[in-house]
Design a protein around this motif. Structure first.
Motif, mmCIF file in Angstrom:
data_model
loop_
_atom_site.group_PDB
_atom_site.id
_atom_site.type_symbol
_atom_site.label_atom_id
_atom_site.label_comp_id
_atom_site.label_asym_id
_atom_site.label_seq_id
_atom_site.Cartn_x
_atom_site.Cartn_y
_atom_site.Cartn_z
ATOM 1 N N ARG A 172 0.810 -1.209 0.000
ATOM 2 C CA ARG A 172 0.000 0.000 0.000
ATOM 3 C C ARG A 172 0.852 1.271 0.000
ATOM 4 O O ARG A 172 0.411 2.323 -0.436
ATOM 5 N N SER A 173 2.067 1.149 0.491
ATOM 6 C CA SER A 173 2.960 2.307 0.556
ATOM 7 C C SER A 173 3.640 2.539 -0.796
ATOM 8 O O SER A 173 4.315 1.654 -1.333
ATOM 9 N N LYS A 174 3.449 3.729 -1.373
ATOM 10 C CA LYS A 174 4.045 4.045 -2.670
ATOM 11 C C LYS A 174 5.569 4.092 -2.609
ATOM 12 O O LYS A 174 6.247 3.746 -3.568
ATOM 13 N N THR B 297 9.992 2.653 -13.913
ATOM 14 C CA THR B 297 10.203 4.108 -13.831
ATOM 15 C C THR B 297 9.090 4.789 -13.044
ATOM 16 O O THR B 297 9.286 5.841 -12.444
ATOM 17 N N ALA B 298 7.900 4.182 -13.086
ATOM 18 C CA ALA B 298 6.768 4.685 -12.282
ATOM 19 C C ALA B 298 6.023 3.458 -11.772
ATOM 20 O O ALA B 298 4.943 3.111 -12.256
ATOM 21 N N ALA B 299 6.653 2.782 -10.823
ATOM 22 C CA ALA B 299 6.143 1.500 -10.337
ATOM 23 C C ALA B 299 4.729 1.585 -9.773
ATOM 24 O O ALA B 299 4.409 2.476 -8.987
ATOM 25 N N THR B 300 3.895 0.651 -10.219
ATOM 26 C CA THR B 300 2.541 0.507 -9.682
ATOM 27 C C THR B 300 2.353 -0.963 -9.322
ATOM 28 O O THR B 300 3.207 -1.810 -9.623
ATOM 29 N N SER B 301 1.257 -1.284 -8.701
ATOM 30 C CA SER B 301 1.007 -2.669 -8.289
ATOM 31 C C SER B 301 0.853 -3.621 -9.473
ATOM 32 O O SER B 301 0.906 -4.839 -9.319
ATOM 33 N N SER B 302 0.687 -3.064 -10.666
ATOM 34 C CA SER B 302 0.486 -3.904 -11.854
ATOM 35 C C SER B 302 1.718 -3.962 -12.768
ATOM 36 O O SER B 302 1.640 -4.483 -13.874
ATOM 37 N N CYS B 303 2.840 -3.438 -12.310
ATOM 38 C CA CYS B 303 4.004 -3.342 -13.202
ATOM 39 C C CYS B 303 4.595 -4.703 -13.594
ATOM 40 O O CYS B 303 5.317 -4.802 -14.585
ATOM 41 N N ALA C 266 9.665 -3.253 -6.044
ATOM 42 C CA ALA C 266 9.634 -3.548 -7.474
ATOM 43 C C ALA C 266 11.046 -3.762 -8.022
ATOM 44 O O ALA C 266 11.303 -4.703 -8.775
ATOM 45 N N HIS C 267 11.962 -2.896 -7.644
ATOM 46 C CA HIS C 267 13.341 -3.016 -8.109
ATOM 47 C C HIS C 267 14.007 -4.273 -7.549
ATOM 48 O O HIS C 267 14.802 -4.928 -8.237
ATOM 49 N N ARG C 268 13.663 -4.624 -6.311
ATOM 50 C CA ARG C 268 14.240 -5.824 -5.705
ATOM 51 C C ARG C 268 13.764 -7.086 -6.428
ATOM 52 O O ARG C 268 14.558 -7.993 -6.712
ATOM 53 N N ILE C 269 12.474 -7.145 -6.750
ATOM 54 C CA ILE C 269 11.915 -8.289 -7.476
ATOM 55 C C ILE C 269 12.518 -8.378 -8.872
ATOM 56 O O ILE C 269 12.853 -9.464 -9.353
#
Length: 215
Positions: free
Chosen positions: A125-127, A165-171, A134-137
């Motif tokens: 939930r935290s942006k 570049t603009a990570a979202t939960s669906s990236c 995201a970068h770690r995955i």
């Protein structure tokens, strides 16, 4: 040579090249799987030798027999649901654990681990944490030469990298879908045919028959 004839020849040439590339990709993937299966056989042989060592036998005896029996019956009965669909398997905690153990024998557990990581990632939930996660995955599973690199095409890998570049939960949706399809069409059918799964279903059937006879 006329323009239409030239275009036809170019079209056929392009089609042949695409077919050759596809065949080469399938061939490389088959070789990779074959290599993993050979390693799995070697691992099973080593495990078989280790399991016959007395010191391992003493450790096994320290576990509660009744507790193991209860867990085994529960998981074996639940296992009958796993063959209904891949979704049934993924929705089961025991199913995921059993499937993961199977994938380890084929050295392809990274696909399931990536899928699970993506599922957990979507709950963020935290942006601020979303971007770092995201970068770690991506570094662990998606980038070239990643420690647990999943088997996805170059285009999907590029799209996923741009999404960071603009990570979202669906990236990771595209990459996750690719690995899910690969598991469902390739690993899942072999899992259902595996000795470990067949043993579970036989135990479940036997236990169910025994319960009916005593009621």
């Amino acid at each position: 040579m006329g323009l239409s004839a030239q275009c036809g020849r170019d079209s056929r040439t392009g089609s042949c090249l695409n077919t050759a590339v596809e065949k080469r990709a399938v061939s490389l993937f088959s070789l990779r799987l074959q290599s993993r299966r050979e390693k799995a056989k070697q691992l099973k042989t080593r495990l078989g030798i280790l399991l016959h060592k007395p010191e391992l036998g003493h450790e096994a005896e320290s576990f509660s027999t009744s507790e193991q029996g209860t867990k085994l019956r529960n998981s074996s009965e639940e296992a009958l649901e796993w063959k209904k669909s891949f979704d049934h398997l993924l929705k089961s905690k025991n199913g995921v654990a059993t499937f993961h153990a199977f994938l380890k024998t084929e050295f392809s557990e990274e696909n399931l681990e990536f899928w699970l990581a993506c599922e957990e990632f979507k709950k963020s939930r935290s942006k601020t944490k979303l971007s770092s996660k995201a970068h770690r995955i991506f570094k662990e599973f998606v980038q070239n030469e990643a420690p647990k690199e999943v088997n996805i095409d170059h285009e999907t890998r590029e799209i996923t990298q741009k999404n960071l570049t603009a990570a979202t939960s669906s990236c990771f949706d595209a990459a996750q879908a690719k690995t899910r399809t690969l598991m469902e069409k390739d690993s899942y059918p072999r899992f259902l045919k595996s000795t470990s799964y067949q043993d579970l279903t036989e135990q479940a059937t036997s236990h169910s028959t025994s319960k009916r006879l005593h009621t």
